[in-house]
Design a protein around this motif. Structure first.
Motif, PDB file in Angstrom:
ATOM      1  N   PHE A   1      -4.700 -71.806 -45.860  1.00 46.70           N
ATOM      2  CA  PHE A   1      -4.321 -73.223 -45.897  1.00 46.70           C
ATOM      3  C   PHE A   1      -5.460 -74.101 -45.378  1.00 46.70           C
ATOM      4  CE2 PHE A   1      -2.497 -76.914 -43.660  1.00 46.70           C
ATOM      5  CZ  PHE A   1      -1.942 -77.570 -44.753  1.00 46.70           C
ATOM      6  N   ILE A   2      -6.045 -73.702 -44.256  1.00 44.19           N
ATOM      7  CA  ILE A   2      -7.180 -74.470 -43.719  1.00 44.19           C
ATOM      8  C   ILE A   2      -8.368 -74.387 -44.673  1.00 44.19           C
ATOM      9  CG2 ILE A   2      -8.779 -74.674 -41.783  1.00 44.19           C
ATOM     10  CD1 ILE A   2      -6.624 -73.523 -39.993  1.00 44.19           C
ATOM     11  N   GLY A   3      -8.601 -73.210 -45.273  1.00 43.01           N
ATOM     12  CA  GLY A   3      -9.681 -73.078 -46.229  1.00 43.01           C
ATOM     13  C   GLY A   3      -9.495 -73.964 -47.445  1.00 43.01           C
ATOM     14  N   TYR A   4      -8.245 -74.107 -47.894  1.00 45.74           N
ATOM     15  CA  TYR A   4      -7.966 -75.001 -49.022  1.00 45.74           C
ATOM     16  C   TYR A   4      -8.335 -76.439 -48.675  1.00 45.74           C
ATOM     17  CZ  TYR A   4      -5.329 -77.707 -52.442  1.00 45.74           C
ATOM     18  OH  TYR A   4      -4.959 -78.612 -53.411  1.00 45.74           O
ATOM     19  N   LEU A   5      -7.999 -76.863 -47.453  1.00 45.67           N
ATOM     20  CA  LEU A   5      -8.351 -78.220 -47.028  1.00 45.67           C
ATOM     21  C   LEU A   5      -9.868 -78.398 -46.971  1.00 45.67           C
ATOM     22  CD1 LEU A   5      -5.734 -78.796 -44.166  1.00 45.67           C
ATOM     23  CD2 LEU A   5      -5.609 -79.526 -46.565  1.00 45.67           C
ATOM     24  N   LEU A   6     -10.587 -77.387 -46.491  1.00 45.77           N
ATOM     25  CA  LEU A   6     -12.048 -77.473 -46.440  1.00 45.77           C
ATOM     26  C   LEU A   6     -12.647 -77.571 -47.845  1.00 45.77           C
ATOM     27  CD1 LEU A   6     -12.932 -74.872 -43.653  1.00 45.77           C
ATOM     28  CD2 LEU A   6     -13.109 -77.353 -43.517  1.00 45.77           C
ATOM     29  N   ILE A   7     -12.119 -76.786 -48.774  1.00 47.16           N
ATOM     30  CA  ILE A   7     -12.629 -76.826 -50.144  1.00 47.16           C
ATOM     31  C   ILE A   7     -12.359 -78.178 -50.781  1.00 47.16           C
ATOM     32  CG2 ILE A   7     -12.299 -75.857 -52.456  1.00 47.16           C
ATOM     33  CD1 ILE A   7     -11.847 -73.145 -51.110  1.00 47.16           C
ATOM     34  N   ARG A   8     -11.152 -78.714 -50.569  1.00 42.42           N
ATOM     35  CA  ARG A   8     -10.836 -80.032 -51.130  1.00 42.42           C
ATOM     36  C   ARG A   8     -11.728 -81.105 -50.523  1.00 42.42           C
ATOM     37  NH1 ARG A   8      -9.705 -79.970 -55.394  1.00 42.42           N
ATOM     38  NH2 ARG A   8      -8.835 -82.082 -55.294  1.00 42.42           N
ATOM     39  N   LEU A   9     -11.984 -81.001 -49.225  1.00 41.98           N
ATOM     40  CA  LEU A   9     -12.871 -81.973 -48.580  1.00 41.98           C
ATOM     41  C   LEU A   9     -14.293 -81.852 -49.118  1.00 41.98           C
ATOM     42  CD1 LEU A   9     -13.305 -84.122 -46.395  1.00 41.98           C
ATOM     43  CD2 LEU A   9     -13.704 -82.272 -44.758  1.00 41.98           C
ATOM     44  N   ASP A  10     -14.756 -80.630 -49.322  1.00 45.32           N
ATOM     45  CA  ASP A  10     -16.099 -80.421 -49.860  1.00 45.32           C
ATOM     46  C   ASP A  10     -16.216 -81.001 -51.267  1.00 45.32           C
ATOM     47  OD1 ASP A  10     -18.685 -79.523 -50.205  1.00 45.32           O
ATOM     48  OD2 ASP A  10     -18.085 -77.502 -50.764  1.00 45.32           O
ATOM     49  N   LEU A  11     -15.205 -80.773 -52.101  1.00 43.54           N
ATOM     50  CA  LEU A  11     -15.242 -81.317 -53.458  1.00 43.54           C
ATOM     51  C   LEU A  11     -15.156 -82.838 -53.457  1.00 43.54           C
ATOM     52  CD1 LEU A  11     -12.950 -78.766 -55.329  1.00 43.54           C
ATOM     53  CD2 LEU A  11     -15.439 -78.910 -55.367  1.00 43.54           C
ATOM     54  N   ALA A  12     -14.386 -83.381 -52.513  1.00 41.29           N
ATOM     55  CA  ALA A  12     -14.286 -84.835 -52.438  1.00 41.29           C
ATOM     56  C   ALA A  12     -15.615 -85.452 -52.017  1.00 41.29           C
ATOM     57  CB  ALA A  12     -13.187 -85.231 -51.456  1.00 41.29           C
ATOM     58  N   VAL A  13     -16.304 -84.813 -51.067  1.00 41.78           N
ATOM     59  CA  VAL A  13     -17.601 -85.330 -50.627  1.00 41.78           C
ATOM     60  C   VAL A  13     -18.643 -85.176 -51.729  1.00 41.78           C
ATOM     61  CG1 VAL A  13     -19.484 -84.953 -48.977  1.00 41.78           C
ATOM     62  CG2 VAL A  13     -17.111 -84.928 -48.199  1.00 41.78           C
ATOM     63  N   SER A  14     -18.537 -84.071 -52.505  1.00 45.07           N
ATOM     64  CA  SER A  14     -19.501 -83.853 -53.580  1.00 45.07           C
ATOM     65  C   SER A  14     -19.310 -84.800 -54.746  1.00 45.07           C
ATOM     66  CB  SER A  14     -19.399 -82.397 -54.080  1.00 45.07           C
ATOM     67  OG  SER A  14     -19.632 -81.500 -53.015  1.00 45.07           O
ATOM     68  N   GLY A  15     -18.175 -85.487 -54.794  1.00 39.97           N
ATOM     69  CA  GLY A  15     -17.971 -86.501 -55.828  1.00 39.97           C
ATOM     70  C   GLY A  15     -17.124 -86.067 -57.000  1.00 39.97           C
ATOM     71  N   SER A  16     -16.581 -84.836 -56.993  1.00 38.78           N
ATOM     72  CA  SER A  16     -15.763 -84.376 -58.119  1.00 38.78           C
ATOM     73  C   SER A  16     -14.310 -84.733 -57.869  1.00 38.78           C
ATOM     74  CB  SER A  16     -15.926 -82.866 -58.295  1.00 38.78           C
ATOM     75  OG  SER A  16     -15.587 -82.200 -57.103  1.00 38.78           O
ATOM     76  N   ARG A  17     -13.949 -85.953 -58.169  1.00 39.24           N
ATOM     77  CA  ARG A  17     -12.582 -86.420 -57.983  1.00 39.24           C
ATOM     78  C   ARG A  17     -11.886 -86.499 -59.341  1.00 39.24           C
ATOM     79  NH1 ARG A  17     -13.648 -91.410 -53.678  1.00 39.24           N
ATOM     80  NH2 ARG A  17     -14.657 -90.122 -52.073  1.00 39.24           N
ATOM     81  N   GLY A  18     -10.586 -86.259 -59.300  1.00 37.52           N
ATOM     82  CA  GLY A  18      -9.832 -86.263 -60.537  1.00 37.52           C
ATOM     83  C   GLY A  18      -9.831 -84.900 -61.193  1.00 37.52           C
ATOM     84  N   ARG A  19      -8.775 -84.635 -61.980  1.00 37.64           N
ATOM     85  CA  ARG A  19      -8.631 -83.319 -62.583  1.00 37.64           C
ATOM     86  C   ARG A  19      -9.731 -83.042 -63.592  1.00 37.64           C
ATOM     87  NH1 ARG A  19      -2.834 -81.665 -64.819  1.00 37.64           N
ATOM     88  NH2 ARG A  19      -2.485 -81.852 -62.564  1.00 37.64           N
TER      89      ARG A  19
END
Length: 353
Positions: free
Chosen positions: A313-331
């Motif tokens: 669960f914590i790893g999922y949050l880290l991955i989502r945060l990493d993708l959000a910072v990298s700029g890949s937002r939206g499906r």
């Protein structure tokens, strides 16, 4: 009168025994990299695990525990050497010789040392056998594989029947595994210059988190006031009474999240290996989970399982945060980013270097 050139002495051919040794080593190394070797290795590990389980039931002679521990430790050493691009035959023979010597001499110090090395080899191998994960469910799969590899190592660790102090054993195995993993990753990640800014941040944060958790647990154990430790242990007692176990903090808060995020990052950039190195903080507690005589085997298994769930669960949050910072937002952007995540790595049963 022109000088005559000195005649070159004909080089002597190497001795027969050396040629036989070189040919045998070359054939053994070639077989170690084949698919047939994977099948043989799996059968050997299965036989060793069966012997360890039979001893725990208990069924059969007492020798099964030691024989199973030596078998699994040798097989894991071979796999780790092959995965790291080393000499699996040499290190496997050395591990087998040392393991048999430990059983023959039968000294507490030797058994404890063998248990420490087996635990560390299992933890490092659990991280090294993972492969890059493009999506989160693949990262969860790799974390599960690592936990299963370390769980078999836990059977081998306790199979040596070490005589030890629990806290010291946990600290020594964690330090040895982490140092071993970092040295290996230093080679796979092409040195410290391959860290990058994101990798450097991950290593610093992971080191601080691991140090804080270990130091805090040790301070509570030694100097904690009855009121503070009482409130903390109330939660542990409630979890044990109602859920059957309590998640291991190092596994849930550091190890599994780092391994999940690292495998996800490895599909995109080389720095992910530095994050994966902290996955030993999950594999080491699993590999020494059965050493503690104060908990049952069922509770140890549940504790590992709960730690895996919380850590994912914590790893999922880290991955989502990493993708959000990298700029890949939206499906659509995420699907495009996943399609571009094609950084190649050798398969699970091939050498990394």
């Amino acid at each position: 009168m022109p000088r005559s050139r000195p005649r070159r002495r004909a080089e002597k051919p190497p001795p027969v025994w050396r040629r036989w040794r070189d040919r045998s080593t070359a054939r053994a190394e070639a077989f170690a990299g084949s698919r047939a070797a994977v099948v043989v290795w799996s059968v050997v590990v299965a036989l060793g695990t069966a012997a360890l389980v039979a001893r725990m039931v208990p069924v059969g002679p007492e020798l099964l525990g030691g024989a199973g521990a030596v078998t699994v430790a040798t097989a894991y050493t071979v796999a780790l050497a092959a995965r790291g691009g080393g000499r699996p035959v040499v290190f496997g023979a050395l591990a087998l010789t040392l393991g048999v010597a430990v059983l023959v001499v039968d000294r507490d110090a030797l058994r404890s040392g063998a248990a420490v090395l087996t635990c560390s080899v299992s933890a490092v191998l659990a991280v090294m056998v993972t492969v890059p994960a493009v999506r989160f469910w693949q990262a969860a799969r790799e974390c599960t594989v690592a936990v299963l590899v370390a769980a078999v190592g836990a059977l081998a660790t306790v199979g040596f029947e070490p005589a030890l102090t629990l806290a010291r054993f946990e600290h020594v195995t964690l330090a040895l595994s982490l140092g071993w993993a970092l040295v290996t990753v230093h080679q796979l990640g092409a040195g410290l210059h391959g860290l990058g800014r994101r990798g450097l941040i991950a290593v610093v944060v992971g080191s601080l988190a691991l140090a804080v958790i270990v130091a805090y647990a040790e301070l509570l154990r030694r100097y904690g006031t009855p009121g503070l430790t009482g409130r903390l242990f109330d939660g542990v007692v409630w979890s044990r009474e109602n859920l059957g176990a309590f998640p291991r903090p190092i596994e849930a808060l550091v190890g599994v999240p780092a391994l999940a995020w690292g495998c996800h990052m490895r599909a995109r950039r080389r720095q992910g290996w530095w994050v994966c190195a902290f996955g030993v903080a999950a594999a080491t507690p699993v590999a020494n989970a059965l050493v503690n005589p104060g908990i049952t085997r069922v509770e140890a298994a549940l504790s590992v399982g709960y730690g895996l769930v919380v850590g994912l669960f914590i790893g999922y949050l880290l991955i989502r945060l990493d993708l959000a910072v990298s700029g890949s937002r939206g499906r659509r952007s995420r699907r495009a980013e996943e399609a571009a995540a094609v950084r190649p790595e050798p398969p699970r049963h091939h050498a990394l270097a």
